[in-house]
Design a protein around this motif. Structure first.
Motif, short mmCIF file in Angstrom:
data_model
loop_
_atom_site.label_atom_id
_atom_site.label_comp_id
_atom_site.label_asym_id
_atom_site.label_seq_id
_atom_site.Cartn_x
_atom_site.Cartn_y
_atom_site.Cartn_z
N ILE A 179 0.87 -1.16 0.00
CA ILE A 179 0.00 0.00 0.00
C ILE A 179 0.91 1.22 0.00
N SER A 180 0.56 2.18 -0.81
CA SER A 180 1.41 3.35 -0.98
C SER A 180 1.57 4.14 0.32
N MET A 181 2.81 4.52 0.62
CA MET A 181 3.06 5.52 1.66
C MET A 181 3.09 6.91 1.04
N ALA A 182 3.49 6.96 -0.23
CA ALA A 182 3.47 8.21 -1.00
C ALA A 182 3.63 7.80 -2.46
N GLY A 183 2.86 8.43 -3.33
CA GLY A 183 2.97 8.14 -4.75
C GLY A 183 2.88 9.43 -5.55
N LEU A 184 3.42 9.39 -6.75
CA LEU A 184 3.44 10.62 -7.55
C LEU A 184 3.42 10.26 -9.03
N ALA A 185 2.59 10.97 -9.78
CA ALA A 185 2.59 10.83 -11.23
C ALA A 185 2.95 12.17 -11.84
N LEU A 186 3.80 12.11 -12.85
CA LEU A 186 4.20 13.35 -13.52
C LEU A 186 4.20 13.09 -15.02
N VAL A 187 3.57 14.00 -15.79
CA VAL A 187 3.62 13.86 -17.24
C VAL A 187 4.06 15.18 -17.85
N ALA A 188 4.81 15.04 -18.91
CA ALA A 188 5.26 16.22 -19.65
C ALA A 188 4.44 16.31 -20.94
N ASP A 189 3.91 17.47 -21.20
CA ASP A 189 3.13 17.67 -22.42
C ASP A 189 3.85 18.71 -23.26
N HIS A 190 4.58 18.24 -24.27
CA HIS A 190 5.41 19.16 -25.04
C HIS A 190 4.60 20.05 -25.96
N ASP A 191 3.44 19.59 -26.41
CA ASP A 191 2.59 20.43 -27.25
C ASP A 191 2.01 21.59 -26.45
N ALA A 192 1.48 21.22 -25.28
CA ALA A 192 0.86 22.27 -24.45
C ALA A 192 1.90 23.01 -23.62
N ARG A 193 3.12 22.47 -23.63
CA ARG A 193 4.20 23.05 -22.82
C ARG A 193 3.79 23.15 -21.35
N THR A 194 3.28 22.04 -20.88
CA THR A 194 2.92 21.97 -19.46
C THR A 194 3.53 20.72 -18.85
N VAL A 195 3.66 20.79 -17.55
CA VAL A 195 4.03 19.63 -16.72
C VAL A 195 2.87 19.42 -15.77
N ARG A 196 2.41 18.16 -15.67
CA ARG A 196 1.29 17.93 -14.75
C ARG A 196 1.71 16.88 -13.73
N CYS A 197 1.40 17.17 -12.49
CA CYS A 197 1.89 16.33 -11.40
C CYS A 197 0.79 16.13 -10.36
N ALA A 198 0.55 14.88 -9.99
CA ALA A 198 -0.50 14.59 -9.00
C ALA A 198 0.05 13.62 -7.97
N LEU A 199 -0.54 13.65 -6.78
CA LEU A 199 0.02 12.94 -5.62
C LEU A 199 -0.96 11.93 -5.05
N GLY A 200 -0.42 10.82 -4.57
CA GLY A 200 -1.22 9.80 -3.91
C GLY A 200 -0.75 9.57 -2.48
N ALA A 201 -1.71 9.26 -1.63
CA ALA A 201 -1.45 8.83 -0.25
C ALA A 201 -0.87 9.94 0.64
N VAL A 202 -0.98 11.18 0.17
CA VAL A 202 -0.45 12.27 0.99
C VAL A 202 -1.50 13.37 1.22
N ALA A 203 -2.76 13.00 1.01
CA ALA A 203 -3.84 13.97 1.23
C ALA A 203 -5.14 13.17 1.25
N ALA A 204 -6.23 13.84 1.59
CA ALA A 204 -7.51 13.15 1.61
C ALA A 204 -7.94 12.77 0.20
N GLY A 205 -7.55 13.56 -0.78
CA GLY A 205 -7.88 13.28 -2.16
C GLY A 205 -6.61 13.01 -2.97
#
Lengths: 783, 288
Positions: free
Chosen positions: B186-212
């Motif tokens: 079971i995760s103690m902390a998890g993280l997803a990160l994606v790079a979107d070169h077209d939109a020139r954005t980085v998106r990052c979301a977290l697991g197991a470190v908040a209620a949501g």
């Protein structure tokens, strides 16, 4: 030839067996460990008779038991660590359709309490609960769900009280049990206590509460008989001591309680104490029906004792060359709410607190205290695991203070035969500590490239870590403990052997808990009787005397010794009769390949013919050499024999995240002799894995007496990504003079030094102090 | 005892749930059966959806990936999905053991809505749209609007989670997870990160470190300005470290029996730093 001697040769003597090959040298794993080469006898790599069925799912474990028209039992447990019970209303439970019985403490007909050493634990709580999970009531119903729901419908009026959870405060706190809060205090005073060393190192260490985490939860089936007695099929480590406690609490004769060993799914100490045995028998006798109980995985965490958490203070004194001058230690074990084996565990922890080293002076204080935490008792290593972490941490600290190689420091202090323990006992058997250290430390250093596969790196499948994020360290540790029970305990074993129509039948109540006795008993009979076909009768209380416990690394020696003696008694009878018939001396005859053969080659006869009909039978008790109690200074010849092991661990650590990946474990062990190589490997791998678990992850997390992780979701044990292959650098084979075939028990030593070696490797990688196991990620990352 | 309807089509499942809106949906059973076996839940009505073919499908388009909620973790790891949504495959690999991954589904991860649900940070980082169907017809929502608390969703009675529609950005994807051992955790902390070169954005979301499942919006915006989108130069240590700190600020972890808030916050920063460096490292992805 139809004589039918029934020989009882008790006690058997334990002199060196005639057919043991001469001692082989250390590190000689291989062909020369085979005593009976080419046979399926002692020393051969014989497969387990229960191995294939277990792998195929055909082996019947105690949870698979079935009987016509049986009921299911369920236990209601305390949600409080400490509470008075003001009242219990079983009305709603009894009114539930399908419920046959709801029993409370008042329904226990005999002694209200049980226990291995002190009967201080209530069969069912009587006005007071002292730990979370303590049984309060038991229910029998026609369906497990009905039994569970009925138990939930019991209304218990608790008055919670502040739990006592700090063992160090226990001796001076108000007693939480009529027997007081101290299970045992030990004071070992040895040598010149005023001695001091040029180099002094001090440390405080802590070990968390480990669970045995066997795969097969507690389960059994009780069947009432027509005469007020009960038959119990049960997974346990010691049938006869179960029977003694069950009969006392049922208030019936021991003969009226008949136990048969059911398939055991692991034990590791957790089945030494009773769990559901008395409850099952109570329900069966009350309802007149068979009753079965199977604990759920979660419930199992409350159903058995755990390894004692420990707090240890140490001060080591050494001279300038690194020779130990004095060891001072104070060890506090949390025994939890009831005695279990705490008084023996603290004795072990104290006796072996200084490690397998020559220590001229020692002052060791051990305390096992009662608290409102879960009861703790036997687990593989039995007190020596905790103190090994302490003394090995200290030896590394001492080596650093002396600017000395840690292996060299251990070598110059290593105990040997003829040396004295801190208890004053002189080691009379073999004890090749230095050789074990040399073999393990001297094994070729593993060449482990830093992998690009993240699964080989700390964090494993979580993809947290790249090779560049890691540092590597190597740690070394050595540990030891006693074999068999100590302090005057006569833990004998009994066995019977019958040879009829050329087939040997061996009867022994030794509990097969995975250690391999079922294989070994057959190997011994083959070797002693020259037969191939050996039947091992069921382990039961009704057919044979006690075998003692399947614990303390003792069954290969004790029940192996009993089987050997029984077989030899039968052999001697057969040879005597044949010798008389042939008019030769029995000394000139042997049993071999199903034949009675004269050594001069002149005569032979089929054993099947010689033993046709009722055959020959012998029934023996086997006792180890007597031991004595420790005196008021903790001195005395308290132990029978000793065994040691060493581990070298290479670990990659991600210091930023505090994650660890063990890359190599190398071990060497003092085994006496190897009787079955594959089974020996299994014990060493499994025991090492259990030590790795304690070092890195296995802990019952407590919060004011509440268990926070009673499941395999949150109580984690090593997976294949956590446990590398174990390299066995050497079996160090120095046959133990008193042991059958020279073999020492091998089950516990791998668990003792592995935890300490893992901790040492992580320390070496990180430079951190890490005074506590399990080492949690935060201990490294935020340390 | 429970009554169980085994649905064999989406229509059957929808019908069964509309007829019995308080029914519990059973897919792989890797969460539900554990709770039932522990006596924590005793559903009276169960609708089994493991044999609904419409839920077992996925569809990969140029810029969108539609994953049916009956798709198993093993399928996420071993099919064309693994190329189309690499972080989803990486997250799936961290779930349980092979038997669990063979049974457990994306829909189960969504329905349970645990903060430690391993695919959820990936869905958040891929701007997932969660598709549900029920008495009110089809509804679509972002993960934020779907997961509304610890193990709480905005599903209405009688609704079924049908699919998750994910972005398919041009850029690397990373999922990293910490547990108390090297697999099956079971995760103690998890993280997803994606790079979107077209939109020139980085998106990052977290697991197991908040209620949501929080997105680190501030850190995302901050770092997007500091990425060398045109030339693909590696991110500097200073940027990666600062990004880590900013991502950690998006977490609100707690102390529990699995770990401490302090460690989780620290770990999230380390994971974010590493994920960013991997996503913008020149050359290979170093996937394993």
């Amino acid at each position: 030839m139809t004589t039918e001697p029934v020989v009882t040769s008790a006690p058997a003597t334990t002199t060196g067996p005639a057919n043991t090959a001469a001692g082989s040298s250390a590190g000689a794993a291989g062909a020369d460990t085979i005593v009976d080469a080419g046979t399926r006898g002692v020393g051969a790599d014989v497969g387990r008779p229960d191995g294939v069925p277990k792998v195929q799912g055909r082996f019947a474990f105690s949870s698979d038991l079935w009987a016509d028209d049986f009921l299911w039992g369920h236990t209601l447990r305390s949600p409080h660590a400490s509470a008075r019970i003001l009242g219990i209303d079983i009305g709603p439970a009894l009114a539930t359709a399908g419920v046959h019985a709801v029993l409370l403490a008042d329904d226990v007909p005999g002694r209200l309490t049980y226990g291995l050493e002190h009967a201080d634990q209530p069969v069912l709580a009587d006005g007071q609960v002292r730990y979370v999970g303590e049984p309060v009531a038991v229910v029998a119903a026609d369906h497990p769900d009905v039994a569970r729901r009925a138990a939930e419908a019991i209304v218990v009026n608790y008055e919670p009280t502040d739990p006592l959870t700090n063992p160090e405060a226990a001796p001076t706190a108000a007693p939480i049990h009529p027997n007081g809060n101290v299970f045992r205090e030990i004071n070992i005073r040895h040598g010149d206590l005023d001695a001091t060393g040029e180099v002094v190192v001090e440390g405080t260490y802590e070990v968390g509460m480990q669970d045995q985490a066997f795969m097969g939860p507690e389960s059994g089936l009780a069947l009432p008989d027509d005469d007020g007695g009960v038959e119990l099929f049960i997974s346990t480590q010691w049938l006869h001591v179960d029977r003694e406690q069950i009969a006392a609490c049922l208030g019936i004769d021991e003969e009226q309680v008949r136990l048969t060993l059911a398939g055991v799914g692991g034990a590791f100490g957790a089945r030494e104490d009773l769990s559901l045995q008395i409850h099952l028998c109570l329900l069966a006798l009350h309802t007149g029906k068979p009753v079965k109980m199977v604990y759920s995985r979660d419930e199992s965490f409350f159903g058995h004792v755990h390894r004692h958490p420990a707090k240890m203070w140490y001060r080591h004194h050494a001279d300038g060359d690194g020779r130990l001058v004095k060891v001072e230690a104070r060890i506090v074990l949390d025994g939890g709410a009831y005695a279990s084996t705490s008084s023996a565990v603290i004795a072990n922890a104290s006796c072996f607190a200084a490690g397998p080293y020559k220590v001229p002076a020692a002052h060791i204080v051990g305390l096992a205290a009662r608290t409102n935490n879960p009861p703790c008792g036997a687990m593989r290593g039995f007190g020596a695991v905790q103190t090994c972490f302490g003394h090995e941490s200290q030896m590394d600290k001492l080596a650093a203070a002396l600017n000395m190689d840690p292996v060299e420091l251990r070598l110059i202090n290593a105990l040997d035969s003829g040396d004295r323990l801190v208890t004053g006992q002189v080691i009379t058997g073999t004890f090749p500590v230095a050789e074990v250290i040399r073999q393990c430390a001297g094994a070729p250093a593993p060449d482990i490239p830093r992998s690009d596969d993240r699964r080989d790196l700390p964090g494993g499948s979580g993809r947290t870590t790249d090779a560049a994020d890691t540092v590597r360290g190597t740690g070394f540790a050595v540990g030891f403990k006693n074999l068999m029970f100590s302090e005057g305990y006569d833990d004998y074993s009994s066995a019977a052997c019958r040879v009829a129509d050329g087939v040997a039948t061996v009867t022994c109540a030794c509990a097969e808990v995975g250690q391999g006795f079922v294989t070994l008993a057959q190997q011994i009979a083959r070797t002693e009787l020259g037969v191939d076909e050996v039947i091992l009768a069921p382990a039961q209380t009704a057919t044979i005397g006690s075998a003692g416990s399947s614990s303390a690394s003792r069954q290969t020696w004790m029940s192996g010794g009993a089987v050997q003696a029984a077989c030899r008694a039968v052999r001697d009878q057969i040879l005597a009769d044949v010798a008389a018939d042939w008019g030769v001396s029995p000394d000139g005859l042997v049993l071999r390949d199903g034949l009675v053969v004269s050594l001069d080659g002149q005569q032979e006869a089929l054993l099947a013919q010689i033993t046709a009909g009722p055959g020959y039978e012998a029934d023996v008790e086997y006792h180890h050499a007597p031991t004595e109690a420790l005196d008021e200074n903790g001195q005395g010849n308290a132990h029978v024999s000793f065994a040691c092991a060493a581990h070298r661990v290479v670990a990659d650590v991600d210091p930023d995240l505090g994650l660890v990946r063990i890359r190599d474990i190398t071990t060497a062990q003092d085994v006496g002799r190897i009787l079955n190589p594959t089974q020996a490997v299994g014990q060493i791998e499994g025991g090492t894995a259990q030590g790795v678990g304690l070092a890195l992850m296995e802990e019952i997390v407590l919060d004011n007496g509440l268990v926070r992780n009673a499941s395999f979701t949150d109580y984690v044990i090593p997976t294949t990504l956590d446990m590398p292959d174990v390299t066995i650098a050497a079996w160090v084979e120095e046959p133990e003079p008193d042991a059958p075939y020279g073999a020492k028990g091998i089950g516990e030593p791998p668990t003792i030094s592995s935890s300490a070696a893992v901790a040492a490797a992580v320390r070496a990688a990180t430079g951190l102090n890490l005074p506590r196991i399990p080492i949690r990620p935060a201990d490294i990352a935020l340390g | 005892m429970s009554d169980v309807v085994v649905a064999r089509s989406l229509d059957e499942a929808r019908e069964a749930l509309i007829g019995q809106p308080d029914a519990t949906v059973l897919a792989g059973g890797t969460d539900l059966m554990v709770e039932i076996n522990r006596g924590l839940r005793r559903p009276r009505h169960v609708v089994g959806v493991a044999q609904v073919p419409e839920l077992r499908r996925w569809h990969i388009a140029d810029n969108r990936v539609v994953v049916g909620t009956g798709v198993t973790y093993t399928e996420m790891m071993t099919t064309s999905l693994a190329d189309a949504a690499p972080a989803l495959a990486q997250a799936a690999r961290t779930v349980g053991s092979p038997p669990i991954r063979n049974a457990g589904t994306l829909g189960g991860n969504l329905g349970t809505a645990s903060p430690a649900g391993d695919t959820l940070p990936v869905l958040a980082a891929l701007n997932a749209e969660i598709v549900v169907t029920g008495p009110d017809g089809e509804r679509r929502m972002g993960l934020d609007d779907f997961v509304v608390g610890v193990k709480q969703t905005s599903l209405r009675p009688g609704e079924l989670i049908v699919a998750a529609e994910l972005d398919r950005p041009t850029g690397r994807q990373e999922f990293l997870k910490i547990g108390p051992r090297n697999a099956m955790v079971i995760s103690m902390a998890g993280l997803a990160l994606v790079a979107d070169h077209d939109a020139r954005t980085v998106r990052c979301a977290l697991g197991a470190v908040a209620a949501g499942i929080p997105r680190a919006h501030d850190a995302e915006a901050w770092v997007a300005e500091r990425i060398d989108w045109d030339n693909g130069a590696a991110v500097t240590d200073a940027v990666a470290d600062e990004f880590g700190q900013r991502v950690a600020a998006a977490s609100s972890p707690i102390d529990d029996h699995r770990s401490t808030a302090a460690y989780r916050r620290h770990a999230v920063a380390v994971l974010a730093t590493r994920a960013l460096k991997r996503a913008f490292a020149p050359g290979g992805n170093g996937d394993a």
